[in-house]
Design a protein around this motif. Structure first.
Motif, mmCIF file in Angstrom:
data_model
loop_
_atom_site.group_PDB
_atom_site.id
_atom_site.type_symbol
_atom_site.label_atom_id
_atom_site.label_comp_id
_atom_site.label_asym_id
_atom_site.label_seq_id
_atom_site.Cartn_x
_atom_site.Cartn_y
_atom_site.Cartn_z
ATOM 1 N N ASP A 51 0.834 -1.282 0.509
ATOM 2 C CA ASP A 51 0.158 -0.294 -0.310
ATOM 3 C C ASP A 51 0.844 1.361 0.199
ATOM 4 O O ASP A 51 1.615 1.334 0.563
ATOM 5 C CB ASP A 51 -0.685 0.121 1.726
ATOM 6 C CG ASP A 51 -1.832 -0.837 1.255
ATOM 7 O OD1 ASP A 51 -2.297 -1.609 0.018
ATOM 8 O OD2 ASP A 51 -2.678 -1.121 2.127
ATOM 9 N N THR A 52 0.134 2.369 -1.000
ATOM 10 C CA THR A 52 1.055 3.424 -0.695
ATOM 11 C C THR A 52 0.582 4.530 -0.795
ATOM 12 O O THR A 52 -0.550 5.313 -1.324
ATOM 13 C CB THR A 52 1.776 3.870 -2.222
ATOM 14 O OG1 THR A 52 0.622 3.627 -3.159
ATOM 15 C CG2 THR A 52 2.933 2.460 -2.788
ATOM 16 N N PRO A 53 -0.509 5.304 0.641
ATOM 17 C CA PRO A 53 -1.171 6.464 0.857
ATOM 18 C C PRO A 53 -0.223 7.247 0.606
ATOM 19 O O PRO A 53 0.806 7.692 0.169
ATOM 20 C CB PRO A 53 -1.626 6.065 2.971
ATOM 21 C CG PRO A 53 -0.152 5.417 3.329
ATOM 22 C CD PRO A 53 0.151 4.394 1.935
ATOM 23 N N GLU A 54 -1.496 8.778 0.661
ATOM 24 C CA GLU A 54 -0.896 9.636 0.059
ATOM 25 C C GLU A 54 0.674 10.674 0.573
ATOM 26 O O GLU A 54 1.868 11.124 0.518
ATOM 27 C CB GLU A 54 -2.036 11.199 0.357
ATOM 28 C CG GLU A 54 -1.595 11.842 -0.480
ATOM 29 C CD GLU A 54 -2.768 13.053 -0.770
ATOM 30 O OE1 GLU A 54 -2.860 13.913 -1.378
ATOM 31 O OE2 GLU A 54 -3.753 12.620 -0.055
ATOM 32 N N CYS A 76 -7.861 -1.320 -3.951
ATOM 33 C CA CYS A 76 -8.007 -0.192 -4.651
ATOM 34 C C CYS A 76 -8.565 0.967 -3.895
ATOM 35 O O CYS A 76 -8.580 2.042 -4.507
ATOM 36 C CB CYS A 76 -8.519 -0.265 -6.374
ATOM 37 S SG CYS A 76 -7.264 -1.315 -6.857
ATOM 38 N N ASP A 77 -8.837 1.320 -3.237
ATOM 39 C CA ASP A 77 -9.704 2.490 -1.891
ATOM 40 C C ASP A 77 -8.625 3.914 -2.261
ATOM 41 O O ASP A 77 -7.365 3.307 -2.208
ATOM 42 C CB ASP A 77 -9.736 2.202 -0.854
ATOM 43 C CG ASP A 77 -11.053 1.623 -0.795
ATOM 44 O OD1 ASP A 77 -11.901 1.041 -1.570
ATOM 45 O OD2 ASP A 77 -11.506 1.224 0.484
ATOM 46 N N PRO A 78 -8.710 4.666 -2.039
ATOM 47 C CA PRO A 78 -7.778 5.777 -2.899
ATOM 48 C C PRO A 78 -6.467 5.839 -1.608
ATOM 49 O O PRO A 78 -5.363 6.518 -1.694
ATOM 50 C CB PRO A 78 -8.609 7.298 -2.325
ATOM 51 C CG PRO A 78 -9.968 6.817 -3.292
ATOM 52 C CD PRO A 78 -9.886 5.500 -2.836
ATOM 53 N N ASP A 79 -7.435 5.329 -0.356
ATOM 54 C CA ASP A 79 -5.988 6.004 1.194
ATOM 55 C C ASP A 79 -5.323 4.640 1.098
ATOM 56 O O ASP A 79 -4.076 4.968 1.968
ATOM 57 C CB ASP A 79 -7.385 5.562 2.657
ATOM 58 C CG ASP A 79 -8.232 4.435 2.946
ATOM 59 O OD1 ASP A 79 -8.393 4.079 1.287
ATOM 60 O OD2 ASP A 79 -8.031 4.097 3.557
ATOM 61 N N HIS A 80 -5.374 3.977 -0.008
ATOM 62 C CA HIS A 80 -4.107 2.820 0.439
ATOM 63 C C HIS A 80 -3.614 3.422 -1.223
ATOM 64 O O HIS A 80 -2.460 2.305 -1.630
ATOM 65 C CB HIS A 80 -4.528 1.604 -0.030
ATOM 66 C CG HIS A 80 -5.452 0.920 1.071
ATOM 67 N ND1 HIS A 80 -5.061 0.401 2.682
ATOM 68 C CD2 HIS A 80 -6.622 1.423 1.712
ATOM 69 C CE1 HIS A 80 -5.182 0.061 2.852
ATOM 70 N NE2 HIS A 80 -6.765 1.074 3.028
#
Length: 88
Positions: A51-54, A76-80
């Motif tokens: 995972d690559t959060p912002e 694939c949620d944006p926070d990940h």
């Protein structure tokens, strides 16, 4: 093989911008581990980032990660995934 928890702040990092609640204020004053970045893990040895959060750049720098060879996404949620542009 070690697993490093790079971030455990959930979908919103702590402290949240412009928030003056007790938790965010304490996180600003004390820093890590009270301040937390978005959820991500690193599997050392294999150099696998999960995972690559912002704010993945901050998390990688804080953990002094020198090399990432593979990236896996839990979902694939944006926070990940929002930090994908940082890793590129």
């Amino acid at each position: 093989m070690n697993i490093i928890i790079l971030g455990s702040g959930g979908c919103v990092s702590t402290p949240r911008p412009c928030c003056n609640c007790r938790v965010c204020t304490q996180a600003r004053q004390k820093g890590f581990p009270y301040a937390r970045t978005g959820c991500s893990l690193l599997i050392e040895g294999a150099n696998i980032l999960i995972d690559t959060p912002e704010d993945i750049g901050d998390a990688l720098n804080h953990a002094d990660v020198q090399k990432v060879e593979h990236i896996l996404y839990s979902h694939c949620d944006p926070d990940h995934t929002m930090g994908m542009r940082v890793i590129e």
